[in-house]
Write an enzyme that holds these catalytic residues in place. Structure first.
Site, PDB file in Angstrom:
ATOM      1  CG  HIS A  54      -2.058   0.842   1.288  1.00 10.14           C
ATOM      2  ND1 HIS A  54      -2.408   1.678   0.273  1.00 10.14           N
ATOM      3  CD2 HIS A  54      -2.979   1.085   2.282  1.00 10.14           C
ATOM      4  CE1 HIS A  54      -3.484   2.379   0.621  1.00 10.14           C
ATOM      5  NE2 HIS A  54      -3.839   2.048   1.844  1.00 10.14           N
ATOM      6  CG  HIS A 113      -4.166   0.217  -8.084  1.00 15.15           C
ATOM      7  ND1 HIS A 113      -5.504   0.056  -7.844  1.00 15.15           N
ATOM      8  CD2 HIS A 113      -3.691   1.022  -7.106  1.00 15.15           C
ATOM      9  CE1 HIS A 113      -5.831   0.765  -6.777  1.00 15.15           C
ATOM     10  NE2 HIS A 113      -4.743   1.356  -6.302  1.00 15.15           N
ATOM     11  CG  ASP A 130       3.008   4.569  -4.021  1.00 15.79           C
ATOM     12  OD1 ASP A 130       2.749   5.687  -3.546  1.00 15.79           O
ATOM     13  OD2 ASP A 130       2.504   3.515  -3.611  1.00 15.79           O
TER      14      ASP A 130
END
Ligand code: CMC
Length: 400
Positions: A241, A283, A336
């Site tokens: 995460h 994802h 990210d």
């Protein structure tokens, strides 16, 4: 002998809908993200973190006077009690900033003047509309106080760790600007403040992600907002995460140490051959390019100066080759992948990347908890007991 019907098991709750939420939504096939229906691209271009937080919590954009009041409420509540700062100072310097943040949030609860008697939460389940509303409003005030204090806690830990004095927030700076000011002890440049603001907007909410779900699971027990938020910080820390952003930069640096852009393919092949994962890729919901990554890529490119330029170029090459290899599986860069390059260019130490995610996401956690509390139901799923043994004898310890 009775036959037992094995239920369908949804590992990772993939594709399971457990509630209704209009706070934020993802269209994973088309790579779209909206907060309260507004595309993330428009918010990143025109909004501020403060306005976005209002939008998430209240469900609509504020009028000018409402925004001013909200901004002032945040600023008034940024201070963290000296006792909490003193408690942080007692932690080992090696404590990860996410752990220090979680500790700080837990310590803050006792200093909140509206601290709750555990029985108050039962109002959520009762028929007394007024009591339920009062509990909800109290939760909202606590949530806003937490949003205000997150940057202060994170920056305080950065200063303490370095043996530097803790810096108090300034009343005339934005939320993003104050965070950078408290981290570094000097006012940020307009570009740095804007980039941080955009990063906070981009990370503020993201559908039913693991940390938001954690916050809701905890909140569904009718407990206080602090408990829900402390739990969510724990979930966000994980490398699958929010913890991924810190690891992306480590990967890019590893490739740099091996010789840079020309070694990207070789590095990637080696990683994939042992079923390793490219951090910042893939994802659960997006099967297309994450729109947040697109915005951060642009900023990363603009900010990358000499030293980091090579890291940026490695990232772009890694993205290109990885999409060739994994794109058909729906694996693309996520938020990210470029955020670490942006934070690195602002001089933020790697271990503080995930806390920045938390400084932003706390708004989404609060908004989603409040939404869930409108029709609260204890979250209590089941796990299949595949052994189906109901009479195993208890063997005394000396006979085992
Ligand atoms: N690199 C290489 N292969 C991958 C990656 C990756 N980053 N992500 C998924 N895969 C492969 C995986 O190996 C599997 O392959 P196969 O079917 O051959 O076994 C397939 O894709 C499906 O993987 P999965 O683990 O079932 O997919 P998931 O929906 O559970 O994955 C994820 C979601 C985020 C955990 C995963 O993509 C991952 O581990 N990514 C790296 C960590 C990361 O960047 N996390 C940040 C997520 S975005 C920010 C946030 O919301 O926190």
């Amino acid at each position: 002998m009775s036959t037992v019907q094995v239920p369908e098991i949804k590992k990772g709750l993939e594709g399971v809908y457990f509630t209704v939420s209009n706070v934020s939504a993802i269209n994973g096939q088309e790579g779209r993200l909206v907060y309260r229906g507004i595309p993330i691209e428009a918010l990143a271009e025109h909004s501020s973190f403060e306005e976005t937080s209002f939008l998430l919590i209240e469900g609509r954009l504020p009028r000018r006077d409402e925004l001013e009041t909200f901004v002032q409420t945040l600023r008034r509540n940024m201070d963290v009690p000296g006792q909490v700062i003193d408690a942080l100072k007692k932690l080992p310097r090696s404590t990860h900033p996410m752990d220090a943040l979680r500790f700080g949030v837990s310590a803050l609860v006792g200093f909140d003047a509206e601290v709750m008697d555990p029985r108050e939460g039962l109002a959520l389940m009762g028929k007394d509309e007024e009591a339920r509303r009062a509990y909800w409003e109290k939760g909202k005030r606590m949530g806003i106080r937490l949003i205000a204090k997150f940057p202060t806690l994170v920056a305080a830990w950065h200063r303490i760790r370095q043996g530097l004095p803790v810096v108090d927030p300034l009343p005339d700076l934005s939320h993003a600007g104050n965070f950078l000011y408290m981290m570094f002890g000097e006012k940020p440049t307009p570009t740095a403040e804007r980039v941080m603001d955009v990063a906070l907007i981009l990370h503020a909410a993201h559908g039913m992600n693991a940390s938001t779900f954690t916050a809701i699971v905890i909140a569904s027990t009718a407990v206080d907002m602090y408990s829900a938020i402390a739990g969510a910080i724990g979930a966000l820390k994980g490398p699958l995460h929010g913890g991924a952003n810190q690891l992306v930069l480590a990967q890019l640096r590893e490739i740099q140490a091996r010789g840079g852009v020309s070694r990207v393919e070789e590095w990637l092949e080696e990683l994939l051959s042992r079923k390793g994962r490219v951090m910042g890729f893939g994802h659960r919901v997006y099967k297309a390019y994450d729109p947040r990554a697109r915005i951060l890529k642009k900023w990363a490119g603009e900010l990358a100066k000499e030293k980091e330029r090579e890291l940026y170029e490695i990232a772009v090459k890694l993205e290109e080759i990885n999409i060739q290899k994994l794109g058909e599986k729906g694996i693309f860069p996520n938020v990210d992948f470029y955020s670490g390059l942006v934070y690195g260019a602002l001089g933020i130490p790697t271990e503080f990347f995930t806390p920045i995610f938390a400084v932003a996401r706390v708004s989404g956690w609060v908004a989603d908890v409040l939404e869930y509390w409108k029709e609260n139901r204890l979250i209590r799923p089941r796990a299949w007991y595949s052994d189906q043994v109901w009479d195993r004898p208890y063997v005394p310890i000396d006979e085992r």
